[in-house]
Write a protein that holds these residues in place. Structure first.
Motif, PDB file in Angstrom:
ATOM      1  N   TRP A  77       0.847  -1.201   0.000  1.00 54.92           N
ATOM      2  CA  TRP A  77       0.000   0.000   0.000  1.00 54.92           C
ATOM      3  C   TRP A  77       0.875   1.241   0.000  1.00 54.92           C
ATOM      4  O   TRP A  77       1.909   1.223   0.627  1.00 54.92           O
ATOM      5  N   PRO A  78       0.485   2.338  -0.660  1.00 52.85           N
ATOM      6  CA  PRO A  78      -0.702   2.444  -1.504  1.00 52.85           C
ATOM      7  C   PRO A  78      -0.517   1.718  -2.828  1.00 52.85           C
ATOM      8  O   PRO A  78       0.575   1.666  -3.354  1.00 52.85           O
ATOM      9  N   LYS A  79      -1.605   1.142  -3.361  1.00 57.33           N
ATOM     10  CA  LYS A  79      -1.559   0.348  -4.581  1.00 57.33           C
ATOM     11  C   LYS A  79      -2.125   1.136  -5.766  1.00 57.33           C
ATOM     12  O   LYS A  79      -3.101   1.857  -5.612  1.00 57.33           O
ATOM     13  N   GLY A  80      -1.517   0.961  -6.930  1.00 52.90           N
ATOM     14  CA  GLY A  80      -2.002   1.665  -8.113  1.00 52.90           C
ATOM     15  C   GLY A  80      -3.036   0.845  -8.861  1.00 52.90           C
ATOM     16  O   GLY A  80      -3.116  -0.377  -8.704  1.00 52.90           O
ATOM     17  N   GLU A  81      -3.849   1.514  -9.640  1.00 47.43           N
ATOM     18  CA  GLU A  81      -4.763   0.814 -10.544  1.00 47.43           C
ATOM     19  C   GLU A  81      -5.129   1.757 -11.684  1.00 47.43           C
ATOM     20  O   GLU A  81      -4.951   2.971 -11.587  1.00 47.43           O
ATOM     21  N   SER A  82      -5.630   1.182 -12.759  1.00 47.69           N
ATOM     22  CA  SER A  82      -6.036   1.980 -13.905  1.00 47.69           C
ATOM     23  C   SER A  82      -7.559   1.966 -13.955  1.00 47.69           C
ATOM     24  O   SER A  82      -8.172   0.900 -13.966  1.00 47.69           O
ATOM     25  N   ILE A  83      -8.167   3.148 -13.916  1.00 47.79           N
ATOM     26  CA  ILE A  83      -9.644   3.203 -13.893  1.00 47.79           C
ATOM     27  C   ILE A  83     -10.132   4.174 -14.974  1.00 47.79           C
ATOM     28  O   ILE A  83      -9.384   5.029 -15.422  1.00 47.79           O
ATOM     29  N   PRO A  84     -11.411   4.039 -15.380  1.00 48.68           N
ATOM     30  CA  PRO A  84     -11.938   4.974 -16.373  1.00 48.68           C
ATOM     31  C   PRO A  84     -11.903   6.410 -15.846  1.00 48.68           C
ATOM     32  O   PRO A  84     -12.222   6.653 -14.674  1.00 48.68           O
ATOM     33  N   VAL A  85     -11.512   7.338 -16.711  1.00 39.00           N
ATOM     34  CA  VAL A  85     -11.477   8.755 -16.329  1.00 39.00           C
ATOM     35  C   VAL A  85     -12.823   9.189 -15.766  1.00 39.00           C
ATOM     36  O   VAL A  85     -12.896   9.915 -14.770  1.00 39.00           O
ATOM     37  N   PHE A  86     -13.892   8.714 -16.378  1.00 41.17           N
ATOM     38  CA  PHE A  86     -15.235   9.134 -15.966  1.00 41.17           C
ATOM     39  C   PHE A  86     -15.527   8.756 -14.514  1.00 41.17           C
ATOM     40  O   PHE A  86     -16.354   9.371 -13.859  1.00 41.17           O
ATOM     41  N   GLU A  87     -14.838   7.740 -13.997  1.00 40.11           N
ATOM     42  CA  GLU A  87     -15.067   7.305 -12.607  1.00 40.11           C
ATOM     43  C   GLU A  87     -13.936   7.727 -11.675  1.00 40.11           C
ATOM     44  O   GLU A  87     -13.848   7.252 -10.549  1.00 40.11           O
ATOM     45  N   SER A  88     -13.075   8.618 -12.140  1.00 43.49           N
ATOM     46  CA  SER A  88     -11.848   8.902 -11.382  1.00 43.49           C
ATOM     47  C   SER A  88     -11.994  10.022 -10.362  1.00 43.49           C
ATOM     48  O   SER A  88     -11.038  10.336  -9.654  1.00 43.49           O
ATOM     49  N   LEU A  89     -13.161  10.632 -10.273  1.00 38.19           N
ATOM     50  CA  LEU A  89     -13.366  11.734  -9.334  1.00 38.19           C
ATOM     51  C   LEU A  89     -12.939  11.313  -7.930  1.00 38.19           C
ATOM     52  O   LEU A  89     -13.258  10.207  -7.490  1.00 38.19           O
ATOM     53  N   ASP A  90     -12.211  12.194  -7.239  1.00 34.65           N
ATOM     54  CA  ASP A  90     -11.829  11.976  -5.840  1.00 34.65           C
ATOM     55  C   ASP A  90     -10.731  10.933  -5.666  1.00 34.65           C
ATOM     56  O   ASP A  90     -10.406  10.577  -4.537  1.00 34.65           O
ATOM     57  N   HIS A  91     -10.173  10.421  -6.768  1.00 33.64           N
ATOM     58  CA  HIS A  91      -9.003   9.558  -6.660  1.00 33.64           C
ATOM     59  C   HIS A  91      -7.737  10.411  -6.708  1.00 33.64           C
ATOM     60  O   HIS A  91      -7.776  11.577  -7.078  1.00 33.64           O
TER      61      HIS A  91
END
Lengths: 647, 647
Positions: A24-38
């Motif tokens: 931790w902390p661990k990385g990940e790849s997520i859709p931009v549209f769902e990235s708010l607050d990351h």
């Protein structure tokens, strides 16, 4: 019973060092549209130019600037309009000398053109346009890459993605972005006595607060939480349900069942879920000593105390910092600490690190932290606490005027439009309800503390019903006594009937205070310093002067803090008689014997009188609508001079 | 083309008055567990006492206080332990004289008992306990209703529910609560040129920003939004899809297709969905003039402009206040306005209400609003803008030192640990990446504005590469020129190679600046005031002295703002040659002819030098790791004295 007591910092550090080892902390790849607050785990460099092509920044005509050399009002030039370009449309061929293309803002510049002339300086007639102004090369054109070029830094690693960063990423047209993974949290409440909302309460049971509250705090932190409900004090069941949840979540938070009463049930469960198991059992903290922390297979488990305010404060102090680090939110500074000043000296610490819940009053220059001197089981403090002070064990008390750090519980602390500090009154609540557009801070600390708050400039208004024993007058005599004469004024409020509360149909035939002296009645008293207690003691004085001791009244030392608590004690049969204001009869089916009318008035600093918010408050106080409202509260009545400044 | 232009306030007011007539804000009853971030539509009064029963606040023994009269260390008393009470457990019978019940914190007080003695003052042996201290009646007992009694005000109407209020409601055990209903919002992007992320860009098309950005802003406001994607400029299709969405949502937000290019497509659609239809078409605002507002059957429809920054600013200024009122969030003061000071005089207003995007630098005493002088199509401003100033139409400029109100776009504005204002540099980006725990604010406004920011105390560090034409020295000569000698120092940074950028394999055989004078080359220039432009003009001076006019260089007046924009222009064939630093060759396949090494240094106020964050920055600058990083950027090199203060 506890293993080794550790400090809060040691507890956080020992959990975090193990979690860090687990990656931790661990990385990940997520859709931009769902990235708010990351939080971005890598810097993002531009992949496309912006604008992606040369485009017009005006509505007008695209042409070759050299063709317009020397044009002005006196020497207009005429061009052949060979086409029209809207956004998203590309003109098919190269534009030649003395040709132009009508172009919309945002549309691509046709080949051959190097400038756009604004529509305001032109006049089109069928396929010809007359232009009255020259342009220089590049005018009104945004060049490809002039704003952002491929390779430019767009967002720096460790930045939290708000709507603003999401917009910048969207402009780059990428679908996914590398962020730190937010830990997913499962929440449990435990305890045989805990029942969910909507269930009738049996004696000895209480409603679950911690499950919904901890889930809500996690949500406010930007962390997803799933609340699994309430578990009984059954080790096998608790073990099995947490084992299941641990397959899904990175963090498990439980509350309750940590105290001595259940031996080490939570300890054994949290220790049995994987290696290394429990790493902290017992924290140097009050409340919060029985907190358990375990790490199992790179996952975090925390057992919080059961009393809601304790659970919430310990969550903020211990669980939140660890979860913040897991989510890499620690790379953006922690938002929930503010500096504040202590308004009066009070006991705290005394050998244990002590969490004191406070209400914050924001003044122009500083925050004032009013202690809520409630014990850790208090539910009223839940609604009032803006935060808490973490008092070190070596302190004996906090001193008036001392600066402290407050961990905030309320994400919406702000300067109030109107601050009212003093005695609590239902009438004040009714006035505030009529001021929906004002942010009102009401701190209920009793009349005298209200006077002190006015003196220190912390309050706009203090609600007061202080009785002067000599004159039997309310409030006004205290202007001189407090040294506020000339600095503050009293605005006349209203009257509240006070009297004796007895069971329905008055089975003990109580009729006056004298009955307390002469008859064998079980009494329920109010706390010393309350206006009504002063009145009672004043009325008992003639008997005391004749040698009577008030302690002979059974229950004289049984003090409760509110009028309604008096009525509750009488209604529930714990007492035969008490003293309160008549309004309590609306809440409990009790009888009332009126004795006196007390005056509830308002103390205001002269300098604050002209403030809009203060004026609005007193406008409501003096209004006919409010006076009608007041009558609906039993025993309340307006005075002839309600809303007037008493001279 | 527009109907009547109205002001922002008129636009908001005319929409709101119609929505109010339709019953907004509307109340609804929702589960407490889902009530976070809603606003209470009614005050909530207690329905159960808290605590709901007399309970122990300590671990100890419950007994009759009268049995312990006179007990102390010297005179302990012994009791018969007749049972044990844990939380949630009720002791079955009345406790008699000289009996006691072992009791846990939170457990109900057994009948007959009136006090609890703390376990610390007792010693239990089998079924007997010896007690070394007396207690008074009621001691260590929290009476039913003593904290909150039935009928007490728990939460006032119009309060926003945070985790704290949710905890207080949970303690009351209610399942549902009356709140104002949040309007549900549907979001559309429109325009033939708009493509979704992940799609390759054709010439003339751009990525959709508004859909994701507006949805994210709504989410940050606490309002649910559904983004429906991108619609083409097809009136029939737009009409049909919005008609469908309007069945589900209370508010529809579209962006794009509002400008002249598409006639009145959005106008006609929004006007055709119900009565009264379009109420505003054209707002006195730049950008934002083509905004359309309609009301249909008590629902709100807003058509925003297409350029992302425009759409976002107009959303904040017009859509947000109306939606806040619908959700009754207006009862809690609007959180997105702050006061700020203008750092230098700049043009704004001039006949139209003007929205100027700004970056905020927070200093100890005030916020400074640095204007982002980008046009409304800028994507870089999207990532940098903290907010915007709304400049009235009658203003011609904003004056240095003037106080303005900023509508914030970034919910996370805070005082930075380290503020760097000045020239942009990739090397600085690399240093900042090595400081993940610092909140860094970097404002790129060019070297000279950085010097001014240091002078005014707004920045900790200014990155600078100013060239003194007389001495051909970088930066140090300006300490005296700027009046900062003795007040600030220069810390040596590193060197960056600057030179000519030409197409791959140098087809025009460019070798020096002289070629610009003698050969027919199309040039791409940098803006006046940039360090590299100063260098170019210095090198052209000998030719100018001989009578050459730089305007004879084709493209000399074609100015771009960044090094990468120079490389882009050359790579895309818009120019044969430009001047930039070598690092751009990493981003564009162009060739580079080195001319000079410029010094990029750091200006620091003496008083800030000892700050931890400033020290951390220079520690990285001087580190071997950073110097290695630096070499990976083409043309960058550390100096012998990198990280040293130049005397």
């Amino acid at each position: 019973m506890y293993h080794k007591l550790v400090t809060v910092d040691e507890a956080v550090e020992s959990a975090w060092s193990l979690l860090k080892e687990s990656g931790w902390p661990k990385g990940e790849s997520i859709p931009v549209f769902e990235s708010l607050d990351h939080v971005l785990s890598e810097s993002f460099y531009a992949r496309v130019d912006s604008p992606p092509f040369d485009r017009s920044v005006m509505d007008g005509y695209a042409l070759r600037s050299s063709d317009l050399a020397g044009a002005d009002d006196a020497h207009p030039k005429t061009f052949h309009v060979v086409g029209r370009e809207d956004v998203g449309v590309v003109f098919g061929r190269e534009v030649q000398q003395n040709e132009c293309v009508k172009i919309a803002t945002g549309a691509p510049i046709p080949r051959g053109c190097d400038a756009v002339v604004m529509i305001e300086f032109t006049k089109q007639t069928s396929s010809e346009v007359t232009i009255y102004k020259g342009v220089s090369s590049g005018e009104n054109i945004a060049q490809a890459g002039s704003d952002i070029s491929v390779g430019d830094l767009v967002l720096r690693a460790n930045k939290r993605i708000t709507s603003r960063e999401l917009a910048a990423l969207s402009a780059q047209g990428i679908k996914k972005i590398n962020v730190y993974r937010k830990p997913s949290v499962g929440v449990f409440s435990t305890g045989n006595e805990i029942v969910p909302s909507g269930t009738p309460l049996k004696i000895g049971s209480i409603y679950d607060v911690n499950g919904p509250a901890i889930s809500a705090i996690l949500h406010e932190m930007g962390i997803e939480a799933k609340f699994y409900g309430i578990l009984p004090d059954d080790e096998k069941q608790v073990m099995s349900e947490i084992t299941e949840a641990l397959k899904i979540h990175d963090v498990i938070i439980t509350s309750g069942s940590t105290s001595a009463g259940f031996g080490d049930m939570i300890y054994r469960v949290l220790d049995g879920l994987g290696k290394p198991g429990v790493i902290v059992h017992g924290v140097k903290l009050r409340p919060g000593k029985p907190t358990v922390i375990a790490v199992a297979g790179g996952k975090l488990l925390i057992g919080l105390p059961g009393f809601p305010l304790s659970a919430i404060m310990v969550f903020h102090l211990i669980a939140k910092p660890i979860i913040w680090k897991m989510a890499a939110f620690h790379t953006i500074s922690e938002p929930n600490k503010i500096k504040a000043v202590v308004p009066f000296t009070f006991d705290a610490g005394k050998g244990k690190r002590d969490l004191v819940a406070v209400q914050i009053v924001q003044t122009k220059n500083s925050n004032i932290a009013y202690p809520l001197l409630a014990h850790s089981g208090s539910a009223s403090a839940l609604a009032a606490a803006d935060g808490f002070i973490d008092v070190p064990e070596e302190r004996e008390f906090l001193r008036e005027g001392e600066e402290v750090e407050v961990t905030t519980l309320n994400p919406l602390i702000k300067v109030a439009d109107l601050t009212i500090i003093g005695s609590h009154c239902l009438g004040v609540d009714r006035i505030i309800e009529r001021l929906p557009n004002l942010e009102v801070k009401a701190v209920n600390v009793g009349s005298w503390s209200g006077w002190q708050a006015i003196k220190r400039g912390e309050a706009d208004i203090a609600g007061t019903h202080l009785l002067d024993e000599k004159t039997m007058e309310y409030n006004t005599p205290f202007l001189e006594k407090s040294g506020l004469l000339g600095r503050a004024v009293i605005v006349r409020g209203y009257s509240r009937k006070i009297g004796l509360v007895v069971a329905k149909n008055n089975p003990k035939h109580v009729s006056s205070i004298e009955d307390l002296v002469h008859n064998k009645l079980i009494f329920v008293n109010r706390n010393k310093g309350s206006g009504i207690r002063t009145y009672l003691d004043f009325k008992l004085k003639p008997f005391v002067d004749e040698g009577f001791s008030p302690e002979l009244i059974e229950g004289y030392t049984y003090e409760v803090k509110t009028h309604t608590a008096v009525a509750a004690a009488v209604y529930q049969g714990r007492a035969d008689c008490g003293i309160a204001f008549e309004a309590v009869t609306a809440f409990y089916p009790v009888d009332f014997i009126p004795l006196h009318e007390e005056k509830y008035d308002f103390l205001v600093d002269n300098d604050r009188l002209s403030r809009n918010s203060v004026q609005s408050f007193f406008r409501v106080l003096g209004s006919e609508e409010f006076k009608k409202d007041l009558i609906s509260l039993s025993g309340y009545s307006a005075n002839a001079d309600t809303g007037k400044i008493l001279s």
